[in-house]
Design an enzyme around this catalytic site. Structure first.
Site, short mmCIF file in Angstrom:
data_model
loop_
_atom_site.label_atom_id
_atom_site.label_comp_id
_atom_site.label_asym_id
_atom_site.label_seq_id
_atom_site.Cartn_x
_atom_site.Cartn_y
_atom_site.Cartn_z
N HIS A 1 82.70 -5.08 -99.42
CA HIS A 1 81.59 -4.85 -100.34
C HIS A 1 80.76 -3.63 -99.94
O HIS A 1 80.34 -2.85 -100.78
CB HIS A 1 80.71 -6.10 -100.37
CG HIS A 1 79.61 -6.04 -101.38
ND1 HIS A 1 79.80 -6.34 -102.70
CD2 HIS A 1 78.31 -5.67 -101.26
CE1 HIS A 1 78.67 -6.18 -103.35
NE2 HIS A 1 77.74 -5.78 -102.51
N HIS B 1 78.00 -7.87 -110.22
CA HIS B 1 77.48 -9.05 -109.53
C HIS B 1 78.31 -10.24 -109.98
O HIS B 1 77.80 -11.20 -110.54
CB HIS B 1 76.00 -9.24 -109.85
CG HIS B 1 75.21 -9.64 -108.65
ND1 HIS B 1 74.23 -10.59 -108.68
CD2 HIS B 1 75.24 -9.21 -107.38
CE1 HIS B 1 73.71 -10.73 -107.48
NE2 HIS B 1 74.30 -9.91 -106.67
#
Lengths: 240, 942
Positions: B218, B283
């Site tokens: 990430h 997200h």
């Protein structure tokens, strides 16, 4: 040059364009935060116009406008004095909710109206046609029609009982009405109220969102915008 | 403890409860007659009876519409379920009540809120449980109240945790990674081991956490930065994937690009003094588990990127693109723990709405796609556009600057968010990732935004960054990567006691920013923050060259930034390119062309999005020029918005995404979404002269060679088309491993999402008067189709409805570029009355959409296209680089001259109020616009 004081609090979000509208109309604009206003209580008396803009003060927690209203109620006396001296107050959207929950609008003894959840129970941003027919309100002078958007989820105006409704109509407290029932389903299609002096206006839809030719969604279809500016010009003219 | 319950008076209308009742009926439970939703406040404090009554009247109950009771429930008939937030989850209303009560002089220590649902009707126990679990609460964040108390968390007793790492074997190294949820592989663990051998000591828990967070997929984007070997070898000639994206920008070397891949967002020139910034994030994982909180904090996070670019830009627009599962999925077919696509969709829309609206930033639009491939892994893209004076684009951190954290307090929120989003979801995700999901507090972030811009203008800090994934660890680490930093963690303001030092360090609590403040400016900064009640703490000081973390004076972390940021071992990855279809396939001409056309218009992917966009406050800040709808109903292509009310200049935004293409052919998919995104820009008035793009890759399992091959193909297309269009990338983000391990059936199944790429594009229009809308303006104007229509039905909406396969549209960049340039030029010569690009549903759908706003019909002849293709293909093919334009007769000569070397076809004219399409002498479609509009509008409304 008249000074317009734009009140801000945590979650106010239409302050910039409301200030811009007053500047376009020829006012001198100053911004004040709620804590500063409550601390230096008489700041307000140095200006001619107090504007409470739209937004989500305190996140609409405990009901839209409730918390700001409770805080402003500690200087309600000064605000009344301000209006009695011939000055103006305008509350737009969240600002209207605050004025209603303070009891400044329509200004009858005790709380007589409220603004509550609209039938779809969710936020709605939509352009609407409004009719204006009030003989007292300074802000709507010379305006018969307005095309401006609503943007709220708690903009349904309801009254305590039918006596109040009758008094609102008979006493010319209704400043603006939606032309059709629309998404809010307000009692008597009420979109905005004024008080006994005509110097306080509260309305749910946003005149500061129709300041420019490109404001309405159909501006390229021959419906050029800008008519919301008149509301702010009226306020500035009043001091000339 | 005081118990206060309030409810809507029984003779008043309660819309919220009506909505709930409808939802219950949609669950298939018909026995419910009436629903009441009452609010509960549990208050601990020193209040006498009189002051309780006063508090209620002042801030809790609206006397016109509500009634209340103290220390007992309001009398309502039915079965009652009381729900509250789990301890540690942000309770906005409680926090506001506590704050205002204090200001008004009430003595209150603690507040908790809840909702009591009273369901009346013929309901079984199972019905009630179903309603509770599906509608009233999400176990991730809420719980049913049996008895309310205020548990006090155990205070944290500091203990330095040494993790011996120097002398253990591979198995034990992996055990540390797995048990600590660190998501580090063996070669990474070994690299860490040798680092500590070099340092001559063992590691601490905080150090391992910090390395895991920094090295997570990430945060570090390992897949994009690792060397890659592709089969066939001549397919890809760059060393890494990132070399294609950043490489394209370097090769183009555009002078309008001010920031690319170097700060929290990209930036291009707006005018002489200003720049526009743009960042798009995903997200996905949090939104799959807690849609409302996940999507909301996604919006909050990307807005903080805008606040953290340069010295802080002012956000003036938010964008959103969603890919949801099939809305008609049978609930029983979904594995345990997976939320239904409809519930995810409603939660996500509400989350984006509430965060964006409360921030006062217009959510101006984007798109929504539905496909069953997203049933387990929905995609949520959120973007933020900001405006900033160019002089504020630079930041620097100097030795001795104070590290000041402002905004929200730190809690146990989002612990392991960075590493969690790098793992795949499975049925147990709900269990292990509890801490990774949170509810945002937009008003806190709005307060931060307001004071930051003030402090920036007064020059009170030298650098800023947001606390996103990895929290303080990431923010302070990045800012101190050159000069170093020393942090005293016990100074951080906490939401509640009990957090250990590493938890404070990597917590991803929302609404926090970190500033580098010169000591001389501290006093003035404090004044600015205190004026608007924004919390702040000095948590340390920059300098010293290393990243040192202390707790109560003792060192709990001491890392060399060089190792942390450059020490990650990047192993070569292998990828294999798959074959894609190159030939069109045969199918029968549809018997009911009209019927197919109507079902296209009302399909989930084409039907109106009005129900979503109306929920967004898309006009706050008053800069809207062209919104999601042109006129009142025709869908627009791009979004045009004015960020500075004093300037005529405007920003235009375009989007391209098409997962259906990705399934078939990732290279053509990427080419197509670039073309689509730029078509949007051009159609709305933008130009290629100052445009830039952002890439967001969301792919499935890239650990296998074929999966990674798809990513390589898409990345290669990005390089090829960015360089041939001469449009640089300024920012990007990838979210990989979007797959789900389904253990429900006989065998374990891995379900990946289709290769998905979102291209967001941005350009500046010199004068908003050049902005263009898509709706027909009047009768008797000529309609031209610009661009070639080919037999490209692969991945099209038509193919989906007909259940056929085909070739995915490709892009001829030379023709496309010329077309784009000429359309832009034509707009600046005022040649067009309306312009609409052709995308989902092709020519047929585009013509209908142009008619919606003013209910203007048209008469179209397909024979004018001079094509050998069948009429159904001409009508519904989604070939790229095409536009429809409406032109006044007197402008035809100039238009045809301008486009003389390009494919243009005068296909008909606007007239009447029906859409009439013929081919040769046969009328194929003759339908009133009103009917088409109704079908389209009522298609999707939830």
């Amino acid at each position: 040059m008249v000074r317009a004081l734009i009140l801000r609090g945590p979650g106010t979000n239409c302050d910039m364009e409301t200030g811009y509208a007053f500047e376009m109309a020829g006012a001198e604009v100053e911004y004040v935060y709620i804590d500063a206003l409550l601390k230096y209580k008489t700041t307000i008396l140095n200006s001619g116009i107090l504007a409470i803009p739209g937004g989500f003060t305190y996140g609409d927690d405990l009901g839209a406008g409730t918390v700001m209203a409770a805080r402003l109620n500690t200087i309600k006396g000064i605000m009344k004095e301000f209006v009695d001296k011939g000055n103006l107050i305008i509350g737009i959207c969240n600002g209207f909710q605050i004025l209603v929950k303070m009891g400044l609008l329509p200004g009858f003894a005790g709380r007589s109206v409220s603004l509550t959840v609209i039938p779809k129970a969710r936020f709605c941003d939509q352009w609407l046609d409004l009719e204006v027919s009030n003989n007292r309100c300074v802000f709507t002078k010379g305006i018969t029609h307005l095309y401006i958007p609503m943007a709220n989820s708690e903009g349904r105006l309801v009254v305590r009982d039918s006596l109040i409704l009758r008094e609102l109509e008979r006493g010319d407290y209704i400043a603006l009405r939606y032309i059709t029932k629309g998404p809010t389903c307000s009692d008597k299609r009420i979109a905005g109220l004024t008080d006994l002096t005509g110097r306080i206006l509260g309305l749910m839809p946003h005149p500061e969102r129709n300041l420019f030719p490109h404001s309405p969604p159909d501006w390229q279809d021959g419906r050029l915008g800008g008519e919301g500016l008149k509301v702010f010009k009226n306020a500035v003219e009043y001091f000339k | 403890m005081i118990y206060i319950e309030k409810g809507i008076k029984q003779d008043r209308d309660d819309p919220v409860s009506h909505v709930l009742r409808e939802d219950i009926q949609l669950l298939g439970i018909s026995g419910v007659e009436r629903v009441h939703i009452n609010e509960i406040f549990w208050i601990q404090g020193t209040l006498n009876k009189g002051s309780i009554e006063r508090l209620i009247k002042e801030v809790i109950v609206d006397p016109i519409i509500e009634e209340y009771s103290i220390d007992k429930p309001l009398s309502r008939e039915g079965t009652s379920i009381t729900i509250t937030y789990k301890p540690g989850v942000f309770d906005a209303e409680a926090s506001t009540l506590k704050e205002v009560a204090h200001t008004l002089g009430y003595k209150i220590d603690r507040v908790k809120t809840g909702k009591r649902y009273i369901l009346k009707g013929n309901l079984s126990r199972e019905d009630i449980y179903l309603i509770r679990d599906r509608l009233l609460m999400n176990e991730m964040i809420q719980m049913e109240v049996v008895k309310m108390d205020f548990p006090s968390p155990d205070p944290y007793k500091f203990k330095k945790n040494i993790i011996p790492i120097r002398e253990i074997d591979d198995k034990e190294l992996l055990k540390i990674s797995k048990e600590g949820l660190l998501a580090l592989n063996l070669s990474e663990m070994k690299e860490i081991q040798s680092y500590f051998i070099r340092e001559g000591r063992e590691s601490t828990d905080l150090e391992l956490e910090m390395i895991a967070q920094t090295w997570s997929e990430h945060c570090f984007h390992k897949t994009f930065k690792s060397p890659i070997r592709v089969e066939p070898e001549d397919y890809y000639n760059k060393k890494t994937l990132f070399d294609s994206i950043k490489g394209a920008t370097e090769d183009i070397d555009a002078d309008w690009v001010l920031l690319s891949f170097s700060d929290n967002a990209g930036a291009i020139e707006f005018d002489e003094d200003y720049a526009v910034t743009y960042k798009v994030e995903t997200h996905n994982h949090p939104s799959a588990l807690e849609p409302y909180g996940g999507a909301g904090t996604g919006v909050g996070g990307v807005i903080r990127d805008t606040l953290g670019v340069g010295l802080g830009a002012k956000p003036f627009a938010s964008t959103d693109i969603f890919c949801f599962g099939d809305i008609n999925t049978e609930l029983s077919t979904l594995p345990e723990g997976v939320l239904h696509p409809k519930r995810i969709m409603r939660g996500v829309v509400a989350g984006v709405r509430d965060y964006g609206n409360r921030m006062g930033i217009p959510t101006v639009g984007g798109g929504v796609y539905f496909d069953k491939a997203f049933n387990y892994n929905p995609l949520i893209f959120v973007g933020s556009v900001g405006i900033i004076e160019k002089k504020y684009l630079k930041k620097e951190v100097r030795e001795g600057d104070l590290i000041v954290a402002i905004g929200g307090k730190t809690g146990r929120d989002g612990i392991h968010g960075a590493t969690f989003s790098s793992l795949s979801l499975d049925e147990e995700s709900q269990e292990v990732s509890g801490g990774a999901v949170q509810i945002g507090n937009p008003i806190e972030e709005k307060k931060v935004l307001d004071v930051l811009l003030k402090a920036r203008d007064r020059g009170l800090y030298r650098a800023i960054t947001d606390c996103g994934a990895g929290g303080f660890s990431s923010a302070v680490g990045e800012m101190g990567s050159v000069v170093g930093a020393v942090v005293d963690l016990e100074t951080a303001k906490l939401k509640y006691a009990g957090l250990s030092c590493w938890e404070i360090w990597v917590s991803e609590s929302q609404e926090r920013m970190v500033l580098a403040v010169p000591i001389s400016k501290l006093k003035e900064l404090k004044e600015v923050l205190e004026e608007e009640n924004v919390e702040y703490t000095i948590i340390g000081q920059f300098g010293g060259g290393r990243l040192i973390v202390r707790y109560e004076g003792e060192i709990v972390g001491d890392l060399d930034p060089e190792f942390l940021f450059n020490g990650i071992p990047l192993k070569e990855k292998r990828a294999k390119i798959r074959e894609t279809r190159r030939k069109a396939c045969k199918f029968h001409y549809p018997e009911d062309l009209k019927g197919i056309f109507l079902s296209l218009l009302s399909s989930d992917n084409i039907g109106s999005r009005k129900w979503i966009i109306r929920q967004y406050d898309h006009e706050v800040q008053a800069g809207n020029v062209v919104g999601v709808f042109s006129g009142n109903s025709s869908p627009s292509d791009g979004i045009v918005i004015r960020p500075l009310l004093g300037s005529e200049r405007a920003v235009v935004l375009g989007f391209g995404v098409n997962p259906l293409y990705g399934k078939e052919d990732p290279y053509s998919m990427a080419a197509s979404v670039i073309d689509e995104s730029l078509r949007n820009l051009i159609a709305a008035g933008g130009s290629l002269k100052n445009a830039a793009m952002l890439d967001n890759f969301c792919f499935g399992d890239v650990s296998c060679e074929e999966g990674l091959g798809d990513l390589v193909a898409a990345v290669k297309a990005c390089y090829d088309y960015a360089t041939s269009f001469c449009i640089p990338f300024i920012s990007g983000k990838d979210s990989l491993n979007n797959f789900f391990i389904d253990c429900k059936g006989q065998k374990v199944q891995k379900v990946s999402i289709p290769p998905t790429l979102l291209i967001s594009s941005i350009s500046v229009i010199e004068d908003y008067h050049f902005a263009m809308t898509t709706n027909f303006k009047g009768d008797g104007n000529l309609i031209y189709l610009i661009g070639e229509t080919k037999n490209e039905l692969g991945g099209s909406e038509f193919a989906r409805i007909m259940d056929i396969e085909g070739v995915v549209p490709s892009v001829d960049s030379i023709i496309a570029k010329k077309v784009f340039e000429m359309v832009s030029k034509g707009m600046r010569k005022n040649l067009f009355l309306s312009v609409h690009d052709l995308s989902d549903g092709g020519l047929g759908v585009a013509l209908a959409e142009m008619g919606f706003s003013n209910r203007i019909g048209c008469r179209i002849s397909l024979s004018k296209l001079e094509s050998d293709l069948r009429e159904d293909i001409l009508l519904f093919s989604e070939s790229n680089s095409r536009f429809l334009v409406e032109i006044r007769k007197e402008n035809v000569r100039e238009f045809e001259l301008l486009f003389k070397d390009l494919p243009i076809f005068q296909i008909g004219r606007t007239e009447g109020d029906s859409l009439i399409i013929d081919a040769e002498d046969e009328i194929l479609i003759d339908l009133p616009i009103e009917e088409l509009y109704k079908r389209w509008k009522e298609a999707v409304e939830w």
